[in-house]
Design an enzyme around this catalytic site. Sequence first.
Site, PDB file in Angstrom:
ATOM      1  N   ILE A  18       0.942  -1.228   0.075  1.00  0.00           N
ATOM      2  CA  ILE A  18      -0.169  -0.022   0.176  1.00  0.00           C
ATOM      3  C   ILE A  18       0.739   1.241   0.054  1.00  0.00           C
ATOM      4  O   ILE A  18       0.316   2.347  -0.443  1.00  0.00           O
ATOM      5  CB  ILE A  18      -0.905   0.071   1.201  1.00  0.00           C
ATOM      6  CG1 ILE A  18      -1.970   0.853   0.903  1.00  0.00           C
ATOM      7  CG2 ILE A  18      -0.432   0.279   2.423  1.00  0.00           C
ATOM      8  CD1 ILE A  18      -3.425   0.909   1.926  1.00  0.00           C
ATOM      9  N   GLY A  39       3.955  -4.649  11.205  1.00  0.00           N
ATOM     10  CA  GLY A  39       3.007  -4.769   9.731  1.00  0.00           C
ATOM     11  C   GLY A  39       2.986  -3.342   9.073  1.00  0.00           C
ATOM     12  O   GLY A  39       3.860  -2.697   8.667  1.00  0.00           O
ATOM     13  N   VAL A  40       1.591  -3.163   8.385  1.00  0.00           N
ATOM     14  CA  VAL A  40       1.447  -1.990   7.548  1.00  0.00           C
ATOM     15  C   VAL A  40       1.860  -0.803   8.376  1.00  0.00           C
ATOM     16  O   VAL A  40       2.408   0.136   7.703  1.00  0.00           O
ATOM     17  CB  VAL A  40      -0.035  -2.171   6.954  1.00  0.00           C
ATOM     18  CG1 VAL A  40      -1.001  -1.868   7.760  1.00  0.00           C
ATOM     19  CG2 VAL A  40       0.092  -1.281   5.569  1.00  0.00           C
ATOM     20  N   ASP A  41       1.512  -0.791   9.401  1.00  0.00           N
ATOM     21  CA  ASP A  41       1.918   0.680  10.334  1.00  0.00           C
ATOM     22  C   ASP A  41       3.510   0.787  10.214  1.00  0.00           C
ATOM     23  O   ASP A  41       3.780   1.966   9.788  1.00  0.00           O
ATOM     24  CB  ASP A  41       1.488   0.422  11.639  1.00  0.00           C
ATOM     25  CG  ASP A  41       1.367   1.597  12.223  1.00  0.00           C
ATOM     26  OD1 ASP A  41       1.532   2.756  11.822  1.00  0.00           O
ATOM     27  OD2 ASP A  41       1.182   1.389  13.629  1.00  0.00           O
ATOM     28  N   THR A 125      -6.507  -7.747  10.507  1.00  0.00           N
ATOM     29  CA  THR A 125      -6.320  -9.293   9.922  1.00  0.00           C
ATOM     30  C   THR A 125      -5.016  -9.831  10.081  1.00  0.00           C
ATOM     31  O   THR A 125      -4.607 -10.886   9.797  1.00  0.00           O
ATOM     32  CB  THR A 125      -6.868  -9.721   8.730  1.00  0.00           C
ATOM     33  OG1 THR A 125      -6.121  -9.024   7.663  1.00  0.00           O
ATOM     34  CG2 THR A 125      -8.519  -9.199   8.669  1.00  0.00           C
TER      35      THR A 125
HETATM   36  N1  AR6 Z   1       0.684  -3.219   2.412  1.00  0.00           N
HETATM   37  C1  AR6 Z   1      -0.475  -3.698   2.314  1.00  0.00           C
HETATM   38  N2  AR6 Z   1      -0.697  -4.490   3.334  1.00  0.00           N
HETATM   39  C2  AR6 Z   1       0.177  -4.987   4.272  1.00  0.00           C
HETATM   40  C3  AR6 Z   1       1.454  -4.385   4.254  1.00  0.00           C
HETATM   41  C4  AR6 Z   1       1.723  -3.445   3.230  1.00  0.00           C
HETATM   42  N3  AR6 Z   1       2.915  -2.833   2.967  1.00  0.00           N
HETATM   43  N4  AR6 Z   1       2.227  -4.812   5.201  1.00  0.00           N
HETATM   44  C5  AR6 Z   1       1.577  -5.620   6.065  1.00  0.00           C
HETATM   45  N5  AR6 Z   1       0.023  -5.686   5.321  1.00  0.00           N
HETATM   46  P1  AR6 Z   1      -1.340  -5.537  10.373  1.00  0.00           P
HETATM   47  P2  AR6 Z   1      -3.491  -4.928  12.279  1.00  0.00           P
HETATM   48  C6  AR6 Z   1      -0.922  -6.473   5.609  1.00  0.00           C
HETATM   49  O1  AR6 Z   1      -0.535  -6.602  11.519  1.00  0.00           O
HETATM   50  O2  AR6 Z   1      -3.982  -6.610  12.314  1.00  0.00           O
HETATM   51  C7  AR6 Z   1       0.722  -2.735  13.946  1.00  0.00           C
HETATM   52  O3  AR6 Z   1       1.848  -3.117  14.714  1.00  0.00           O
HETATM   53  C8  AR6 Z   1      -0.847  -7.558   6.534  1.00  0.00           C
HETATM   54  O4  AR6 Z   1      -0.359  -8.937   5.849  1.00  0.00           O
HETATM   55  O5  AR6 Z   1      -0.291  -4.594   9.779  1.00  0.00           O
HETATM   56  O6  AR6 Z   1      -4.701  -4.273  12.161  1.00  0.00           O
HETATM   57  C9  AR6 Z   1       0.014  -1.552  14.459  1.00  0.00           C
HETATM   58  O7  AR6 Z   1       0.825  -0.596  15.032  1.00  0.00           O
HETATM   59  C10 AR6 Z   1      -2.266  -7.800   7.141  1.00  0.00           C
HETATM   60  O8  AR6 Z   1      -2.982  -8.492   6.125  1.00  0.00           O
HETATM   61  O9  AR6 Z   1      -2.377  -4.566  10.963  1.00  0.00           O
HETATM   62  C11 AR6 Z   1      -0.950  -2.376  15.407  1.00  0.00           C
HETATM   63  O10 AR6 Z   1      -0.402  -2.576  16.745  1.00  0.00           O
HETATM   64  C12 AR6 Z   1      -2.997  -6.408   7.263  1.00  0.00           C
HETATM   65  O11 AR6 Z   1      -1.842  -5.448   6.383  1.00  0.00           O
HETATM   66  C13 AR6 Z   1      -1.169  -3.579  15.101  1.00  0.00           C
HETATM   67  O12 AR6 Z   1      -0.177  -3.913  13.947  1.00  0.00           O
HETATM   68  C14 AR6 Z   1      -3.115  -5.764   8.431  1.00  0.00           C
HETATM   69  O13 AR6 Z   1      -2.070  -6.520   9.284  1.00  0.00           O
HETATM   70  C15 AR6 Z   1      -2.354  -3.426  14.272  1.00  0.00           C
HETATM   71  O14 AR6 Z   1      -2.909  -4.835  13.685  1.00  0.00           O
END
Ligand code: AR6
Length: 180
Positions: A18, A39-41, A125
């Site tokens: 993203i 993750g994405v954050d 997720t």
């Molecule tokens: N682009 C798109 N999707 C992504 C990317 C990317 N660059 N990187 C990961 N994903 P998550 P949550 C996907 O864990 O479950 C963080 O530490 C990933 O594979 O990012 O809402 C925050 O600070 C998954 O399918 O977010 C919070 O503490 C999706 O994004 C916590 O994680 C969401 O995974 C939030 O957890």
Amino acid sequence: MRELHASGGGLHLIQGDITKLAVDAIVNAANSSLLGGGGVDGAIHAAGGPAILAECRRLGGCPTGEARVTTAGKLPARYVIHTVGPIWRGGYAGEADLLASAYRNSLAIAKELQVASVAFPSISTGVYGYPIEQAAPIALATTLEALQEPGSLRDITFVLFSASDLRVYEAALAEAAPRP
Ligand code: AR6
């Protein structure tokens, strides 16, 4: 890629990163501190640079289900809408309502900004453990609803990180909006 065109707008499902998308606003799956994480954050802050974190610090956090906006630093997008999805606790702790709120409040900010294109990751997720088969229909229903409403919003893209996540969203979209 599966596309659905509804009342002049479109819902798109793609596999990718993203942080690379040149849309008006990307949505971040943040935590309630808004101070970054994995993750994405982590990917958004790493690619966007320190300007995003500096703005997040001034926002003073964000409760679960709500959303806040910052500029996008070095990212190709113009804005980052930070939302906080629920942590999965088994499904009986209001997770579905909180997930729908996270999408709706993100979309409300997009409308306030009068932007045309928004990209979402699959909120909750990943680290937060929400089963993607249950999250996808909520993600799609709330965004399809927003595309039907009058306003600037034309295109919503879900950026799924893996091919298997993309398949889950494609199946959920086929259920939500069967082809004629
Ligand atoms: N682009 C798109 N999707 C992504 C990317 C990317 N660059 N990187 C990961 N994903 P998550 P949550 C996907 O864990 O479950 C963080 O530490 C990933 O594979 O990012 O809402 C925050 O600070 C998954 O399918 O977010 C919070 O503490 C999706 O994004 C916590 O994680 C969401 O995974 C939030 O957890």
